[in-house]
Design an enzyme around this catalytic site. Structure first.
Site, PDB file in Angstrom:
ATOM      1  N   GLU A  13       5.034  -9.460  15.487  1.00 50.94           N
ATOM      2  CA  GLU A  13       4.443  -9.941  16.736  1.00 50.94           C
ATOM      3  C   GLU A  13       4.553 -11.470  16.796  1.00 50.94           C
ATOM      4  OE1 GLU A  13       0.659  -8.199  17.163  1.00 50.94           O
ATOM      5  OE2 GLU A  13       0.469  -8.794  19.265  1.00 50.94           O
ATOM      6  N   ARG A  64       0.820  -1.217   0.000  1.00 53.23           N
ATOM      7  CA  ARG A  64       0.000   0.000   0.000  1.00 53.23           C
ATOM      8  C   ARG A  64       0.852   1.264   0.000  1.00 53.23           C
ATOM      9  NH1 ARG A  64      -2.618  -3.715   2.953  1.00 53.23           N
ATOM     10  NH2 ARG A  64      -1.633  -3.004   4.868  1.00 53.23           N
TER      11      ARG A  64
HETATM   12  P1  AMP Z   1       4.440  -2.481  11.690  1.00 53.40           P
HETATM   13  O1  AMP Z   1       5.712  -3.089  11.186  1.00 53.40           O
HETATM   14  O2  AMP Z   1       3.893  -3.195  12.886  1.00 53.40           O
HETATM   15  O3  AMP Z   1       4.564  -0.984  11.921  1.00 53.40           O
HETATM   16  O4  AMP Z   1       3.353  -2.693  10.566  1.00 53.40           O
HETATM   17  C1  AMP Z   1       3.317  -1.839   9.503  1.00 53.40           C
HETATM   18  C2  AMP Z   1       2.835  -2.509   8.248  1.00 53.40           C
HETATM   19  O5  AMP Z   1       1.756  -3.410   8.480  1.00 53.40           O
HETATM   20  C3  AMP Z   1       2.353  -1.435   7.332  1.00 53.40           C
HETATM   21  O6  AMP Z   1       2.952  -1.661   6.072  1.00 53.40           O
HETATM   22  C4  AMP Z   1       0.857  -1.564   7.325  1.00 53.40           C
HETATM   23  O7  AMP Z   1       0.406  -1.577   6.003  1.00 53.40           O
HETATM   24  C5  AMP Z   1       0.528  -2.886   7.998  1.00 53.40           C
HETATM   25  N1  AMP Z   1      -0.370  -2.778   9.183  1.00 53.40           N
HETATM   26  C6  AMP Z   1      -0.049  -3.083  10.456  1.00 53.40           C
HETATM   27  N2  AMP Z   1      -1.093  -2.951  11.290  1.00 53.40           N
HETATM   28  C7  AMP Z   1      -2.118  -2.526  10.521  1.00 53.40           C
HETATM   29  C8  AMP Z   1      -3.490  -2.170  10.796  1.00 53.40           C
HETATM   30  N3  AMP Z   1      -4.020  -2.243  12.030  1.00 53.40           N
HETATM   31  N4  AMP Z   1      -4.244  -1.760   9.764  1.00 53.40           N
HETATM   32  C9  AMP Z   1      -3.723  -1.692   8.520  1.00 53.40           C
HETATM   33  N5  AMP Z   1      -2.466  -2.011   8.200  1.00 53.40           N
HETATM   34  C10 AMP Z   1      -1.658  -2.413   9.183  1.00 53.40           C
END
Ligand code: AMP
Length: 175
Positions: free
Chosen positions: A98, A61
């Site tokens: 996670e 995205r």
């Molecule tokens: P993180 O590495 O945990 O910051 O996750 C970021 C990536 O996961 C991004 O590229 C987001 O597109 C996706 N992502 C994580 N959590 C969500 C959420 N609650 N809603 C939408 N996309 C998420």
């Protein structure tokens, strides 16, 4: 104002892609012609006079937002992709999720020390993906001006994973 428009358009989808995750669905934002133009301008505007040469987007995205932002800034686009997707020689950064681990890859010649890069994604949650992206861009010596996301899930404290890299979010939840 862009923030209130985003709050009304972004759709919460419970338990996607797995139980316990409240997914922030940005497709209603992308589908609104006027808001789509406004968010691209809102992301690009603070960086118009910052000498940005490349805009890096995180699969998938992040690609949707990073490419028009690159065009708005007169910069090139760099894809940061999931493993095995890029055809040429890559550099790779692993990071923990996670549950389990993942990795991002970038072509070795995508950026160089003369580049000043803006990093773009749709959502920052724990910040693991963004931190890996920043490490990838730093490895060939590029300068990262900052990161912009449409959505920050502040309760997951992803900002702390960025080691002081300036982060701007168009809308923040849970702060
Ligand atoms: P993180 O590495 O945990 O910051 O996750 C970021 C990536 O996961 C991004 O590229 C987001 O597109 C996706 N992502 C994580 N959590 C969500 C959420 N609650 N809603 C939408 N996309 C998420």
């Amino acid at each position: 104002m862009i923030e209130s428009k985003l709050r009304s358009l972004i759709r919460d989808v419970p338990d996607f892609p797995e139980p316990g995750v409240l997914f922030k669905d940005i497709t209603p934002v992308l589908g609104d012609a006027q808001v789509l133009t406004e968010i691209i301008e809102a992301i690009a505007d603070p960086y118009r006079d910052q000498g940005i040469t490349k805009v890096a987007g995180i699969e998938s995205r992040g690609f949707i937002l990073a490419t028009p932002v690159a065009m708005a800034l007169g910069a090139g686009f760099v894809p940061l992709r999931k493993p095995g997707k890029l055809p040429y020689e890559v550099v790779r950064e692993e990071y923990s999720l996670e549950y389990g681990a993942d990795a991002l890859e970038m072509h070795v010649d995508a950026v160089d020390p003369d580049d000043r890069v803006l990093l773009v994604d749709d959502v920052i949650a724990t910040g693991g993906t963004a931190a890996a992206a920043a490490k990838l861009l730093h490895r060939p010596g590029a300068d990262i001006a900052g990161m912009i996301v449409m959505v920050e899930l502040a309760f997951l404290n992803g900002r702390a994973a960025l080691n002081g890299l300036p982060l701007t979010a168009l809308v923040t939840y849970g702060d």
